[in-house]
Write an enzyme that holds these catalytic residues in place. Structure first.
Site, PDB file in Angstrom:
ATOM      1  N   ASP A   1       0.834  -1.202   0.000  1.00 40.93           N
ATOM      2  CA  ASP A   1       0.000   0.000   0.000  1.00 40.93           C
ATOM      3  C   ASP A   1       0.872   1.256   0.000  1.00 40.93           C
ATOM      4  O   ASP A   1       1.978   1.244   0.528  1.00 40.93           O
ATOM      5  CB  ASP A   1      -0.905  -0.034   1.245  1.00 40.93           C
TER       6      ASP A   1
ATOM      7  N   ARG B   1       0.154   7.673  -2.437  1.00 40.64           N
ATOM      8  CA  ARG B   1       0.696   8.705  -1.547  1.00 40.64           C
ATOM      9  C   ARG B   1       2.159   9.023  -1.891  1.00 40.64           C
ATOM     10  O   ARG B   1       2.595  10.165  -1.822  1.00 40.64           O
ATOM     11  CB  ARG B   1       0.580   8.261  -0.074  1.00 40.64           C
TER      12      ARG B   1
ATOM     13  N   GLU C   1     -11.967  -4.979  -5.142  1.00 43.73           N
ATOM     14  CA  GLU C   1     -12.425  -3.588  -5.013  1.00 43.73           C
ATOM     15  C   GLU C   1     -11.666  -2.649  -5.956  1.00 43.73           C
ATOM     16  O   GLU C   1     -12.181  -1.603  -6.353  1.00 43.73           O
ATOM     17  CB  GLU C   1     -12.262  -3.091  -3.566  1.00 43.73           C
ATOM     18  N   ASN C   2     -10.439  -3.026  -6.312  1.00 36.40           N
ATOM     19  CA  ASN C   2      -9.640  -2.155  -7.191  1.00 36.40           C
ATOM     20  C   ASN C   2     -10.269  -1.967  -8.574  1.00 36.40           C
ATOM     21  O   ASN C   2      -9.956  -1.003  -9.274  1.00 36.40           O
ATOM     22  CB  ASN C   2      -8.205  -2.671  -7.353  1.00 36.40           C
TER      23      ASN C   2
HETATM   24  C1  FPP Z   1      -1.955   0.222  -3.310  1.00 36.47           C
HETATM   25  O1  FPP Z   1      -1.488   1.544  -3.378  1.00 36.47           O
HETATM   26  C2  FPP Z   1      -1.414  -0.554  -4.391  1.00 36.47           C
HETATM   27  C3  FPP Z   1      -2.158  -1.131  -5.377  1.00 36.47           C
HETATM   28  C4  FPP Z   1      -3.612  -1.005  -5.451  1.00 36.47           C
HETATM   29  C5  FPP Z   1      -1.560  -1.888  -6.461  1.00 36.47           C
HETATM   30  C6  FPP Z   1      -0.247  -2.566  -6.161  1.00 36.47           C
HETATM   31  C7  FPP Z   1       0.439  -2.714  -7.444  1.00 36.47           C
HETATM   32  C8  FPP Z   1       1.772  -2.640  -7.643  1.00 36.47           C
HETATM   33  C9  FPP Z   1       2.740  -2.529  -6.559  1.00 36.47           C
HETATM   34  C10 FPP Z   1       2.319  -2.680  -9.030  1.00 36.47           C
HETATM   35  C11 FPP Z   1       1.901  -3.811  -9.888  1.00 36.47           C
HETATM   36  C12 FPP Z   1       2.118  -5.135  -9.278  1.00 36.47           C
HETATM   37  C13 FPP Z   1       2.871  -6.136  -9.773  1.00 36.47           C
HETATM   38  C14 FPP Z   1       2.937  -7.445  -9.063  1.00 36.47           C
HETATM   39  C15 FPP Z   1       3.648  -6.008 -10.993  1.00 36.47           C
HETATM   40  P1  FPP Z   1      -2.565   2.723  -3.448  1.00 36.47           P
HETATM   41  O2  FPP Z   1      -2.706   3.105  -4.870  1.00 36.47           O
HETATM   42  O3  FPP Z   1      -3.839   2.305  -2.781  1.00 36.47           O
HETATM   43  O4  FPP Z   1      -1.838   3.812  -2.620  1.00 36.47           O
HETATM   44  P2  FPP Z   1      -2.532   4.955  -1.735  1.00 36.47           P
HETATM   45  O5  FPP Z   1      -3.284   4.267  -0.627  1.00 36.47           O
HETATM   46  O6  FPP Z   1      -1.363   5.743  -1.235  1.00 36.47           O
HETATM   47  O7  FPP Z   1      -3.420   5.751  -2.662  1.00 36.47           O
END
Ligand code: FPP
Length: 264
Positions: A22, A26, A69-70
């Site tokens: 996560d 940010r 949810e994404n």
């Molecule tokens: C959460 O950060 C992260 C995700 C929803 C996606 C995770 C994906 C990756 C690390 C890259 C792709 C993965 C692979 C395995 C190649 P957020 O966007 O919710 O961050 P925030 O809470 O700060 O907005």
């Protein structure tokens, strides 16, 4: 000398580490970049952490890459994440082969775009004999969704007379989950400070040690993972027993064996 200068004890490493990655958004916001740049940098952390886990001797690494949810995020962000995933799978295949990494996936992967699904199937197929480490990607994954799908499949077996309701034990149930055949996570790491499980591996983390770090995922690299592993090795896992019971090796060993049996 800080604790990370001492070698980790191989006999008490977690067999299975699960990570909630996560903080990409940010990380980008702090630098006045768009969120996609955060995800792109997040992929660099994925590369570093996969390599580190392989070198340390972790057997299973599960990464929460995309939740059910994404799908509700803006379409541009969803398509960027899908593109990054596809690029990652294509670019890492040769290293996975070199390092003996087997790729698996959990989740409702049928919802992924066809081109991503094709590459995913190909990499899973090409790496299926690799024995060094399992890299398990949670894609279109939700813990409740996984449990509901397991319940539906069990209901079908019962309806068709292949399973009796009284045969449904914790062990049988876990065999219907996407993670069947894997040990449960011993350690769950979440980056960026939120104290939430976010629908991740709801059944499987029953006894996992939880570690939440304030570090944003794009800044999470192997040095911090090693610090967390030292912390893990200093914890006492009791599985609901008393500390004295667990320290008596016969009782402790018996309890661990029983829990593993219960959980497939
Ligand atoms: C959460 O950060 C992260 C995700 C929803 C996606 C995770 C994906 C990756 C690390 C890259 C792709 C993965 C692979 C395995 C190649 P957020 O966007 O919710 O961050 P925030 O809470 O700060 O907005």
């Amino acid at each position: 000398m800080n604790s990370s200068s001492f070698p980790l004890r191989p006999e008490s490493l977690p067999r299975h580490i699960a990570m909630i990655m996560d903080g990409n958004g940010r990380w980008a916001k702090k630098r006045a970049l768009n969120r996609i740049r955060g995800h792109r940098e997040g992929v660099e952390s994925v590369r570093d952490i996969v390599r580190a886990c392989r070198e340390i001797g972790i057997e299973f690494l599960t990464l929460y890459a995309f939740s059910t949810e994404n799908w509700l995020r803006p379409a541009l962000e969803v398509s960027a994440l899908m593109r990054l995933l596809k690029e990652f799978l294509e670019s890492e295949l040769s290293e996975m082969m070199e390092n003996g990494i087997r790729l698996t996936a959990i989740g409702d992967i049928g919802r992924l775009p066809e081109d991503v699904l094709n590459v995913l199937h190909e990499v899973m197929e090409r790496t299926r004999e690799n024995q060094g480490m399992v890299l398990n990607l949670a894609l279109s994954y939700g813990g409740r969704d996984e449990i509901v799908r397991a319940a539906q499949n069990i209901a079908i077996q019962v309806k068709e007379g292949r399973l009796h309701p009284e045969e449904i034990s914790k062990e049988v149930f876990s065999n219907y989950l996407d993670t069947h055949g894997m040990p449960e996570p011993d350690l769950l790491i979440r980056t960026s400070g939120e104290m939430r499980i976010s629908n991740f591996l709801l059944w499987q983390i029953a006894y996992a040690e939880i570690f939440v770090t304030q570090t944003l995922w794009p800044e999470f690299r192997r040095e911090e993972l090693i610090r967390i592993l030292h912390d893990y090795q200093d914890r006492e896992r009791r599985f609901g027993m008393t500390g004295d019971q667990m320290r008596k090796s016969s009782t402790g060993g018996e309890i661990k064996k029983r829990l593993q049996k219960d959980n497939g």
